[in-house]
Design a protein around this motif. Sequence first.
Motif, PDB file in Angstrom:
ATOM      1  N   UNK A  66      34.057  43.582  96.278  1.00 37.73           N
ATOM      2  CA  UNK A  66      34.488  43.052  94.973  1.00 37.73           C
ATOM      3  C   UNK A  66      35.337  43.900  94.332  1.00 37.73           C
ATOM      4  N   UNK A  67      35.015  45.352  94.106  1.00 36.96           N
ATOM      5  CA  UNK A  67      35.646  46.552  93.337  1.00 36.96           C
ATOM      6  C   UNK A  67      37.343  46.261  94.364  1.00 36.96           C
ATOM      7  N   UNK A  68      37.422  46.120  95.695  1.00 37.74           N
ATOM      8  CA  UNK A  68      38.646  45.899  96.181  1.00 37.74           C
ATOM      9  C   UNK A  68      39.369  44.791  95.723  1.00 37.74           C
ATOM     10  N   UNK A  69      38.562  43.690  95.794  1.00 43.03           N
ATOM     11  CA  UNK A  69      39.432  42.466  95.160  1.00 43.03           C
ATOM     12  C   UNK A  69      39.885  42.630  93.834  1.00 43.03           C
ATOM     13  N   UNK A  70      39.012  43.312  93.215  1.00 52.68           N
ATOM     14  CA  UNK A  70      39.483  43.353  91.784  1.00 52.68           C
ATOM     15  C   UNK A  70      40.483  44.506  91.469  1.00 52.68           C
ATOM     16  N   UNK A  71      40.477  45.512  92.308  1.00 51.26           N
ATOM     17  CA  UNK A  71      41.901  46.302  92.334  1.00 51.26           C
ATOM     18  C   UNK A  71      43.068  45.679  92.763  1.00 51.26           C
ATOM     19  N   UNK A  72      42.856  44.930  93.723  1.00 50.34           N
ATOM     20  CA  UNK A  72      44.239  44.099  94.429  1.00 50.34           C
ATOM     21  C   UNK A  72      44.609  43.245  93.135  1.00 50.34           C
ATOM     22  N   UNK A  73      43.832  42.650  92.382  1.00 44.81           N
ATOM     23  CA  UNK A  73      44.257  41.938  91.427  1.00 44.81           C
ATOM     24  C   UNK A  73      44.938  42.667  90.293  1.00 44.81           C
ATOM     25  N   UNK A  74      44.423  43.693  89.769  1.00 45.61           N
ATOM     26  CA  UNK A  74      44.923  44.521  88.837  1.00 45.61           C
ATOM     27  C   UNK A  74      46.157  45.539  89.058  1.00 45.61           C
ATOM     28  N   UNK A  75      46.146  45.744  90.427  1.00 46.33           N
ATOM     29  CA  UNK A  75      47.339  46.335  90.884  1.00 46.33           C
ATOM     30  C   UNK A  75      48.757  45.538  90.904  1.00 46.33           C
ATOM     31  N   UNK A 139      42.688  55.243  94.505  1.00 44.61           N
ATOM     32  CA  UNK A 139      43.274  53.896  95.017  1.00 44.61           C
ATOM     33  C   UNK A 139      42.416  53.552  96.122  1.00 44.61           C
ATOM     34  N   UNK A 140      41.560  52.402  95.951  1.00 40.63           N
ATOM     35  CA  UNK A 140      40.675  52.080  97.290  1.00 40.63           C
ATOM     36  C   UNK A 140      41.349  51.667  98.392  1.00 40.63           C
ATOM     37  N   UNK A 141      42.779  50.963  98.215  1.00 36.16           N
ATOM     38  CA  UNK A 141      43.275  50.132  99.088  1.00 36.16           C
ATOM     39  C   UNK A 141      43.568  51.012 100.267  1.00 36.16           C
ATOM     40  N   UNK A 142      44.227  51.992 100.221  1.00 38.09           N
ATOM     41  CA  UNK A 142      44.687  52.740 101.350  1.00 38.09           C
ATOM     42  C   UNK A 142      43.341  53.229 102.036  1.00 38.09           C
ATOM     43  N   UNK A 143      42.165  53.636 101.667  1.00 43.01           N
ATOM     44  CA  UNK A 143      41.053  53.912 102.196  1.00 43.01           C
ATOM     45  C   UNK A 143      40.671  52.686 103.105  1.00 43.01           C
ATOM     46  N   UNK A 144      40.661  51.472 102.452  1.00 45.12           N
ATOM     47  CA  UNK A 144      40.426  50.367 103.264  1.00 45.12           C
ATOM     48  C   UNK A 144      41.516  50.119 104.259  1.00 45.12           C
ATOM     49  N   UNK A 145      42.733  50.440 104.236  1.00 48.50           N
ATOM     50  CA  UNK A 145      43.880  50.367 105.388  1.00 48.50           C
ATOM     51  C   UNK A 145      43.458  51.240 106.323  1.00 48.50           C
ATOM     52  N   UNK A 146      43.217  52.641 105.960  1.00 53.41           N
ATOM     53  CA  UNK A 146      42.805  53.498 106.929  1.00 53.41           C
ATOM     54  C   UNK A 146      41.528  52.982 107.825  1.00 53.41           C
ATOM     55  N   UNK A 147      40.548  52.433 107.290  1.00 52.69           N
ATOM     56  CA  UNK A 147      39.181  51.914 107.623  1.00 52.69           C
ATOM     57  C   UNK A 147      39.499  50.695 108.694  1.00 52.69           C
ATOM     58  N   UNK A 148      40.377  50.053 108.170  1.00 55.60           N
ATOM     59  CA  UNK A 148      40.725  48.698 109.060  1.00 55.60           C
ATOM     60  C   UNK A 148      41.491  49.442 110.035  1.00 55.60           C
ATOM     61  N   UNK A 149      42.379  50.121 110.053  1.00 56.03           N
ATOM     62  CA  UNK A 149      43.055  50.968 111.259  1.00 56.03           C
ATOM     63  C   UNK A 149      42.144  51.310 112.419  1.00 56.03           C
ATOM     64  N   UNK A 150      40.949  52.073 111.739  1.00 52.49           N
ATOM     65  CA  UNK A 150      39.995  52.732 112.655  1.00 52.49           C
ATOM     66  C   UNK A 150      39.081  51.453 113.288  1.00 52.49           C
ATOM     67  N   UNK A 151      38.916  50.493 112.588  1.00 49.05           N
ATOM     68  CA  UNK A 151      38.075  49.355 113.061  1.00 49.05           C
ATOM     69  C   UNK A 151      38.948  48.601 114.195  1.00 49.05           C
ATOM     70  N   UNK A 152      40.150  48.543 113.996  1.00 49.67           N
ATOM     71  CA  UNK A 152      40.976  48.100 114.938  1.00 49.67           C
ATOM     72  C   UNK A 152      40.999  48.366 116.368  1.00 49.67           C
ATOM     73  N   UNK A 153      41.294  49.795 116.052  1.00 45.96           N
ATOM     74  CA  UNK A 153      41.052  50.820 117.280  1.00 45.96           C
ATOM     75  C   UNK A 153      39.887  50.665 118.012  1.00 45.96           C
ATOM     76  N   UNK A 154      38.863  50.847 117.250  1.00 49.34           N
ATOM     77  CA  UNK A 154      37.388  50.829 117.933  1.00 49.34           C
ATOM     78  C   UNK A 154      37.170  49.301 118.496  1.00 49.34           C
TER      79      UNK A 154
END
Length: 208
Positions: A66-75, A139-154
């Motif tokens: 939810x924090x990420x969703x809200x951040x996207x909206x507000x950004x 900025x939570x979203x770069x963290x998310x992008x980094x996490x997704x990159x790692x998840x994709x790799x895994x």
Amino acid sequence: MATRTVGDKAKWRRRKLSKIPDDDNDCASLAWLLNFRLDALVNVTVPEDEVRVEEPLTVKKPPYTYPELIERALRERGELTVSGIYQWISDHFPFYKANDERWKNSVRHNLSINPHFRKGARASQGAGHLWSLAANAIDLLPQRREQEKTERLEAHIIECPKVIVLDEAAIAAASIIPDQDIFNGGAMFLNPVSAEQVVRECGLITGL
DNA sequence: ATTTGTTTAGGTTTCA
DNA sequence: TGAAACCTAAACAAAT
């Protein structure tokens, strides 16, 4: 905050441990192969009344908190009222339906407790305030992008053995039924990929 | 009456 | 295995 008794934790742990893996769905296990009959899969017609009707596709929950969703909206919008945040989320993610009050409660809850979000001036119309990102918000979203990159790799690394397992299953099945030409028999169950293809798709030669 | 904002409580998941 | 983060539900008060 929430207090949890030792008994509660033990109860939860027992429940979690009781989830024994289903062998039928365990791709890492080849135990099923012992009872596998390839010829039973070839030229089999399924009676009309046994054809399974596919469930309608359900909208999957977005992989955002939810924090990420809200951040996207507000950004994207800068400042929004609570109802504006609801609107943005339901517009972008059909999973969150406009007439569902449950996730909206969670959105309000997150706005209140998360210092990432700042309550601004009163909205020009209606109840409530304008919400924005706090000036010092991370900025939570770069963290998310980094996490997704790692998840994709895994995921890539984890997915490859499944392909290999299928190929090993084909080899194993062929050894069980030596007279059966499994690669030309029309059976779709086995995936006749070459070793080169497996290696290439897994990035074992070209790298990731 | 409805919406918004806050707080509490407890369930669930993830990670070190 | 415990801690932390996250999710969900609910109660309640204030504002409209």
